[in-house]
Design an enzyme around this catalytic site. Structure first.
Site, PDB file in Angstrom:
ATOM      1  CE1 TYR A  52      -3.915   2.193   0.461  1.00 52.25           C
ATOM      2  CE2 TYR A  52      -2.405   3.414   1.741  1.00 52.25           C
ATOM      3  CZ  TYR A  52      -3.548   3.380   1.247  1.00 52.25           C
ATOM      4  OH  TYR A  52      -4.535   4.338   1.268  1.00 52.25           O
TER       5      TYR A  52
ATOM      6  CG  LEU B 114     -32.565  11.343  17.334  1.00 50.42           C
ATOM      7  CD1 LEU B 114     -31.405  10.141  17.598  1.00 50.42           C
ATOM      8  CD2 LEU B 114     -33.645  10.535  16.607  1.00 50.42           C
TER       9      LEU B 114
ATOM     10  CD  GLU C 263     -30.021   3.803  12.030  1.00 50.40           C
ATOM     11  OE1 GLU C 263     -28.971   4.828  12.554  1.00 50.40           O
ATOM     12  OE2 GLU C 263     -30.800   4.268  11.344  1.00 50.40           O
TER      13      GLU C 263
ATOM     14  CE  LYS D  83     -28.732   9.660  20.476  1.00 46.10           C
ATOM     15  NZ  LYS D  83     -27.430  10.667  21.008  1.00 46.10           N
TER      16      LYS D  83
ATOM     17  CG  ASP E 234     -21.276   8.812  23.615  1.00 46.77           C
ATOM     18  OD1 ASP E 234     -21.754   9.788  23.514  1.00 46.77           O
ATOM     19  OD2 ASP E 234     -21.131   8.579  24.938  1.00 46.77           O
TER      20      ASP E 234
ATOM     21  CD  GLU F   6     -22.423  11.023  16.517  1.00 43.82           C
ATOM     22  OE1 GLU F   6     -23.345  11.516  15.729  1.00 43.82           O
ATOM     23  OE2 GLU F   6     -22.621  11.234  17.860  1.00 43.82           O
TER      24      GLU F   6
ATOM     25  CE1 TYR G 130     -27.344  10.669  11.965  1.00 45.65           C
ATOM     26  CE2 TYR G 130     -25.327  10.037  13.188  1.00 45.65           C
ATOM     27  CZ  TYR G 130     -26.272  11.075  12.681  1.00 45.65           C
ATOM     28  OH  TYR G 130     -26.011  12.221  13.164  1.00 45.65           O
TER      29      TYR G 130
ATOM     30  CE  LYS H 152     -28.874   9.352  25.248  1.00 45.08           C
ATOM     31  NZ  LYS H 152     -29.226  10.694  25.290  1.00 45.08           N
TER      32      LYS H 152
ATOM     33  CB  CYS I 264      -6.079  25.741  54.070  1.00 45.51           C
ATOM     34  SG  CYS I 264      -5.576  25.742  52.295  1.00 45.51           S
TER      35      CYS I 264
ATOM     36  CB  CYS J  64      -2.398  28.819  52.258  1.00 43.20           C
ATOM     37  SG  CYS J  64      -4.004  28.936  53.101  1.00 43.20           S
TER      38      CYS J  64
ATOM     39  CB  CYS K  97      -9.146  27.902  52.910  1.00 47.79           C
ATOM     40  SG  CYS K  97      -7.597  28.925  53.195  1.00 47.79           S
TER      41      CYS K  97
ATOM     42  CB  CYS L 269      -5.256  30.413  50.157  1.00 49.27           C
ATOM     43  SG  CYS L 269      -5.251  28.649  49.689  1.00 49.27           S
TER      44      CYS L 269
HETATM   45  S1  IVH Z   1     -30.305  10.065  13.481  1.00 45.50           S
HETATM   46  C1  IVH Z   1     -33.629  12.515  12.498  1.00 45.50           C
HETATM   47  N1  IVH Z   1     -29.227   7.968  14.089  1.00 45.50           N
HETATM   48  O1  IVH Z   1     -27.446  11.733  17.924  1.00 45.50           O
HETATM   49  C2  IVH Z   1     -32.594  11.844  13.172  1.00 45.50           C
HETATM   50  N2  IVH Z   1     -28.547   9.983  15.143  1.00 45.50           N
HETATM   51  O2  IVH Z   1     -29.615  12.751  19.368  1.00 45.50           O
HETATM   52  C3  IVH Z   1     -31.412  12.482  13.269  1.00 45.50           C
HETATM   53  N3  IVH Z   1     -26.620   9.963  16.626  1.00 45.50           N
HETATM   54  O3  IVH Z   1     -26.852  14.706  16.798  1.00 45.50           O
HETATM   55  C4  IVH Z   1     -30.315  11.969  14.139  1.00 45.50           C
HETATM   56  N4  IVH Z   1     -26.235   7.588  16.483  1.00 45.50           N
HETATM   57  O4  IVH Z   1     -25.181  12.911  15.816  1.00 45.50           O
HETATM   58  C5  IVH Z   1     -29.246   9.246  14.200  1.00 45.50           C
HETATM   59  N5  IVH Z   1     -27.832   6.096  14.317  1.00 45.50           N
HETATM   60  C6  IVH Z   1     -27.775   7.279  14.907  1.00 45.50           C
HETATM   61  C7  IVH Z   1     -27.193   8.091  15.602  1.00 45.50           C
HETATM   62  C8  IVH Z   1     -27.391   9.459  16.013  1.00 45.50           C
HETATM   63  C9  IVH Z   1     -25.912   8.944  16.823  1.00 45.50           C
HETATM   64  C10 IVH Z   1     -26.307  11.232  17.197  1.00 45.50           C
HETATM   65  C11 IVH Z   1     -26.644  12.289  15.898  1.00 45.50           C
HETATM   66  C12 IVH Z   1     -27.544  13.309  16.518  1.00 45.50           C
HETATM   67  C13 IVH Z   1     -27.773  12.985  18.059  1.00 45.50           C
HETATM   68  C14 IVH Z   1     -29.350  12.803  18.026  1.00 45.50           C
END
Ligand code: IVH
Length: 698
Positions: free
Chosen positions: A38, A85, A115, A117, A119, A175, A227, A316, A408, A411, A426, A432
């Protein structure tokens, strides 16, 4: 140019091969050639491009290394807004979401695209005729920051859409994340270079993405997980979201391997349980699951509330908890001298980070929870929040009670704990070093004088090196220019920038100045109210002095407590909304301290100025309304929400009472939300809050 068509053909061929190999490596996790091979192809292309710069295309694999640094990011509007969301924390709320969705279409079980979510931090990618032309952060959902050179460095992000079918224009959303394994290695490297480590992969991802110097981003192993799709022109997308994600994959995007299509509420619940189980083993952190109505016709029917679709929800995960041993307790001294007990824990992995410290808040809290050194504690951590000690899980053998130090730890001055107050302090004041340092950090911070380049780390170093002692010294830093340039990690340019932002900070406002002074009990809102009420620092100071005189008189003349209170509360400081006797005391104390007056004089002598306050120029539709903010919102930070409320005349307080008008509950709201429900205070979610601001703004 002889042979140029051959050369350009070879360049295109190399680019194509490299794209394929890099997709196999980064997206499919199935390398097709060795690293050495590569590299050889890559270097060949680099050399060709060096000889024939006209062959360099923006989507060439060589363009991932970063572009020259810029001074700031440009703001760019998204072609379609990036929505937030709605979210929920239990099966009942999820069932409620599903019920409403079905109700709107009078139907049976709905199919959902399910899906993880991620982070991380959101990114919007714009492709024209299949080529990546722009990448922007989410920003406020309408406008984001242009970080194209940075996005180009993300290895698994296609610079050109794979396959033949590319629309004229498309926005791809996803993301940006940093895998846990990469995160640990990055932190080790940063620490070995003497830099600050990141607290979690999400911060590392967003911090790395928002670098003005994209060559720094290039060295961070970020990944993009697709996503969704924003605007699209010149192509009809599948109506199923699940199928749209397959299309993303065909274009070369990485999508989660756990994307699925599930049936009805039961399908969602089962998916959530399975992901919750899997969560700890995933290399990419997720903080929940997202369920989106799969079918376009149903989505259209459901539409939106404010900035969130009615057809999608995030379920969540709950905050994470674990147990670990309390090894010791240290007391940290804050700006106002408050001693905060910090639990020194046996390091433990919880909520995505290794935790070795947690706040114990104050002595009352320790007594209430009856925490002792040597105990096994339940430690919890939710999202970005500082870890906290929830309770004692098991009493340790030979556990010893925690004692408030008499002197403290910084100091050596006496520590006092006033009757009825949880906080111990303190008494050293500016003698201090800890208080001095914290006072300086506060003074320079964003919401105070906002001195860019003079962050906590710089202040600590400058104090240690004897360059800073009091806030006025900041404005004398220019006389140490040479010493500054010599410092490690500094140079002419950064020193010039620092001195320029110090100079610029001299032009401030009265409310910022009052806030910056760090008077106990005077937060940002109070500082603003004081500035508006008194209009000048001299007036405020005169009232503070009058307060003490009046107090002496009341002490002498009043026969009863009520009489005393009456004599004190009528005018002066206490005429300002929100100023009770406690705050008035703190203000009066501050101005009666000679050293504080000297600091103020020195600041004014150094050239700090502010405009006079005109209190009646902006409409104040939220005047008299009190808000409490809890949890996090997608489109605004806590600070921004506060600023917007205050800009319209509202007040933000920290605890919920019957007098609170609104509680704004974002993601992971705390007990404040429950309290609001109990007291019947109006609850607003993010969408409702934005609506209110909009309405008030008109
Ligand atoms: S969809 C219309 N799908 O979560 C829906 N968001 O709380 C728009 N995020 O700022 C978002 N994983 O950055 C969607 N599988 C996923 C996600 C996702 C993470 C984040 C996204 C958004 C925030 C919304």
């Amino acid at each position: 140019m002889a042979g140029s068509s051959e050369t350009s053909k070879r360049a295109a061929q190399l680019a194509e091969q490299l794209r394929e190999h890099s997709r196999a490596y980064y997206v499919d996790d199935a390398p097709t050639i060795s690293d050495a091979e590569y590299d050889r192809l890559f270097r060949e292309l680099q050399e060709l491009e060096a000889e024939h710069p006209e062959l360099i295309t923006p989507d060439s694999p060589t363009q991932r290394v970063g572009a020259p640094p810029s001074d700031k990011f440009e703001s760019v509007d998204h072609a379609t807004p990036m929505l937030s969301l709605g979210n929920c924390f239990d099966d009942d709320e999820l069932a409620e979401f599903d019920r409403r969705a079905r109700e709107a279409v009078d139907g049976g079980a709905l199919a959902y695209c399910a899906e993880p979510k991620f982070d991380g931090t959101a990114l919007n990618l714009r492709y024209e005729n299949g080529v990546l032309v722009r990448a922007t952060t989410r920003g406020d959902g309408i406008t984001g920051e242009d970080i194209t050179p940075n996005a180009r460095t993300i290895r698994n992000l296609p610079l050109r859409l794979a396959g033949d079918e590319a629309p004229d224009f498309i926005e791809i959303r996803g993301e940006v994340v940093l895998a846990r394994s990469r995160f640990n290695a990055l932190n080790e490297r940063l620490e070995s270079e003497g830099q600050k480590a990141f607290v979690n992969p999400r911060n590392a991802a967003s911090g790395s993405l928002r670098q003005l110097d994209s060559s720094i981003t290039a060295r961070r192993p970020l990944a993009f997980m697709g996503y969704g799709i924003g605007r699209v022109d010149g192509m009809t997308l599948p109506s199923s979201l699940y199928e749209q994600l397959q299309q993303l994959q065909a274009w070369g995007f990485q999508i989660s391997e756990y994307v699925d299509r599930v049936q009805g509420l039961e399908g969602c619940k089962a998916y959530y349980e399975a992901m919750a189980e899997r969560r700890a083993t995933l290399d990419i952190e997720i903080d929940g699951c997202v369920f989106k109505v799969d079918d376009a016709a149903v989505r259209d029917e459901l539409g939106f509330v404010a900035r969130a679709p009615r057809w999608a929800i995030a379920r969540k995960f709950p905050a994470e908890e674990t147990t670990t041993r309390l090894n010791a307790v240290e007391f940290q001294v804050g700006r106002t001298g408050a001693l905060t007990p910090v639990a020194k824990l046996e390091p433990v992995f919880v909520g995505g980070v290794t935790v070795s410290n947690a706040s114990l808040h104050n002595m009352d809290e320790i007594e209430r929870k009856d925490v002792r050194i040597g105990d096994m504690l339940v430690v919890r951590r939710a999202g970005d929040v500082i870890p906290e000690v929830k309770e004692v899980a098991r009493r340790g053998e030979n556990a010893t009670p925690i004692q408030l130090p008499e002197a403290c730890p910084v100091c050596g001055s006496a520590v006092e704990r006033i009757e009825g107050e949880a906080v111990a302090r303190c008494t050293g004041g500016l003698v201090c070093a800890a208080q001095r340092r914290e006072a300086l950090k506060h003074f320079a911070s964003r919401r105070a004088l906002d001195i860019e380049g003079l962050g906590d780390r710089q202040i600590e170093a400058f104090v240690d090196e004897g360059l800073l002692e009091s806030p006025a010294d900041i404005f004398a830093l220019h006389s140490h220019r040479e010493a500054l340039v010599e410092r490690e990690g500094y140079g002419e340019k950064s020193v010039a920038n620092l001195l320029a932002s110090i100079e610029a900070s001299k032009q401030t406002t009265l409310e910022r100045f009052i806030f910056a002074l760090g008077i106990r009990e005077v937060g940002e809102t109070m500082a603003r109210d004081l500035a508006r009420h008194f209009g000048s620092l001299d007036n405020l100071r005169a009232e503070a002095e009058a307060y003490l005189a009046r107090q002496a008189r009341a002490d002498e003349q009043a026969d009863t407590k009520a009489e005393h209170a009456r004599m004190m509360s009528a005018e002066g400081l206490q005429a300002v909304p929100g100023v009770g006797s406690r705050v008035a005391h703190c203000i009066a104390d501050f101005f009666s301290e000679q050293r504080n007056l000297e600091v103020i004089d020195a600041l004014i002598a150094a050239g700090v100025v502010w405009q006079t306050v005109d209190s009646d120029d902006t409409p104040q539709p939220l005047a008299g309304q009190t808000f409490v903010l809890t949890g996090s919102m997608d489109s605004l930070t806590r600070d921004e929400a506060k600023q917007r409320i205050e800009a319209q005349g509202g007040r933000v307080t920290s605890s919920v009472s019957k007098k609170t008008d609104y509680v704004v509950a974002g993601d992971s709201p705390g007990s404040k939300r429950d309290k609001a429900e109990k007291l019947g205070v109006t609850l607003l979610d993010e969408a409702g809050f934005l609506d209110l601001l909009d309405k008030a703004g008109h």
